[in-house]
Design an enzyme around this catalytic site. Structure first.
Site, short mmCIF file in Angstrom:
data_model
loop_
_atom_site.label_atom_id
_atom_site.label_comp_id
_atom_site.label_asym_id
_atom_site.label_seq_id
_atom_site.Cartn_x
_atom_site.Cartn_y
_atom_site.Cartn_z
N PHE A 89 -20.66 -2.02 -14.81
CA PHE A 89 -19.91 -0.82 -15.18
C PHE A 89 -19.81 0.10 -13.99
O PHE A 89 -20.81 0.34 -13.30
CB PHE A 89 -20.60 -0.10 -16.35
N VAL A 90 -18.60 0.60 -13.76
CA VAL A 90 -18.36 1.62 -12.75
C VAL A 90 -17.79 2.83 -13.47
O VAL A 90 -16.83 2.70 -14.26
CB VAL A 90 -17.39 1.11 -11.66
N LYS A 97 -12.40 2.00 -5.76
CA LYS A 97 -13.03 2.11 -4.45
C LYS A 97 -13.71 0.81 -4.01
O LYS A 97 -14.39 0.77 -3.01
CB LYS A 97 -14.06 3.25 -4.46
N GLY A 98 -13.55 -0.26 -4.81
CA GLY A 98 -14.16 -1.54 -4.45
C GLY A 98 -15.61 -1.68 -4.89
O GLY A 98 -16.29 -2.62 -4.48
N GLY A 100 -16.91 -2.28 -8.03
CA GLY A 100 -17.13 -3.42 -8.91
C GLY A 100 -17.21 -4.72 -8.12
O GLY A 100 -18.10 -5.54 -8.33
N ASN A 127 -9.97 -7.18 -22.80
CA ASN A 127 -10.11 -6.46 -21.54
C ASN A 127 -9.33 -7.18 -20.42
O ASN A 127 -9.90 -7.78 -19.53
CB ASN A 127 -11.59 -6.30 -21.17
N VAL A 128 -8.01 -7.08 -20.50
CA VAL A 128 -7.15 -7.81 -19.58
C VAL A 128 -7.31 -7.34 -18.13
O VAL A 128 -7.15 -8.13 -17.20
CB VAL A 128 -5.67 -7.78 -20.01
N TYR A 134 -11.55 -10.43 -12.42
CA TYR A 134 -12.47 -11.55 -12.24
C TYR A 134 -11.74 -12.80 -11.74
O TYR A 134 -12.25 -13.52 -10.89
CB TYR A 134 -13.20 -11.87 -13.55
#
Length: 165
Positions: A89-90, A97-98, A100, A127-128, A134
């Site tokens: 989680f971010v 900001k990269g 994850g 959660n598309v 991913y």
């Protein structure tokens, strides 16, 4: 990775912020009603006599921005451990900001360092955004598997021998 970002292992001092991040994730996943995590439960599970999971914390310019909670599983076919990412989680204000990706890169590096055979996780089918993220990293869905779960009363019943047939 930018110099504004620091990823570090969590310590017992981080329990409250880990709980806050878990609650933020539960809100995002529309599952807050299922979230019963407390500081005491997390302290025991993550930093007690037998830690069951590990956490890495992402800090952006000194502020906690996100986390990844993971644990080892084991592949009998590979005869090697794996890392299972339970939660990543971010916080919304730090997205884009990269962070994850940096958390996943760190987990992949840990998996290689620990001679793991794989890094895996689950994602909610709605959660598309996460699925697309991913897949851009090279992750592929394992559609041939269905997750089963036993909880609550059903777990307690199974622990005593299961339902009578």
């Amino acid at each position: 990775m930018t110099s504004s970002l620091n990823i570090r292992p969590a310590t017992g001092q981080d329990v409250s912020v880990i709980r806050e991040l878990i609650e933020g994730l539960a809100d995002y996943e529309r599952l807050r009603h299922e979230c019963v995590a407390t500081d005491a439960l997390l302290e025991r599970a993550l930093f007690g006599a037998r830690p069951y999971a590990e956490v890495i914390i992402a800090e952006w310019e000194g502020e906690v921005a996100g986390f990844a909670l993971f644990f080892h599983n084991f592949s009998t076919f590979l005869a090697r451990p794996g890392i299972y990412l339970e939660d990543l989680f971010v916080r919304p204000t730090f997205r884009g900001k990269g962070i994850g990706k940096a958390l996943l890169v760190r987990l992949a590096a840990l998996a290689v360092e620990r001679e793991c055979g794989r890094l895996e996780w689950s994602v909610l089918d709605w959660n598309v955004d996460a699925i697309g993220f991913y897949e851009k990293l090279g992750a592929r869905p394992q559609d041939e598997w269905t997750v089963y779960r036993v909880t609550g009363d059903a777990l307690a019943q199974l622990a005593t021998g299961g339902p009578e047939s």
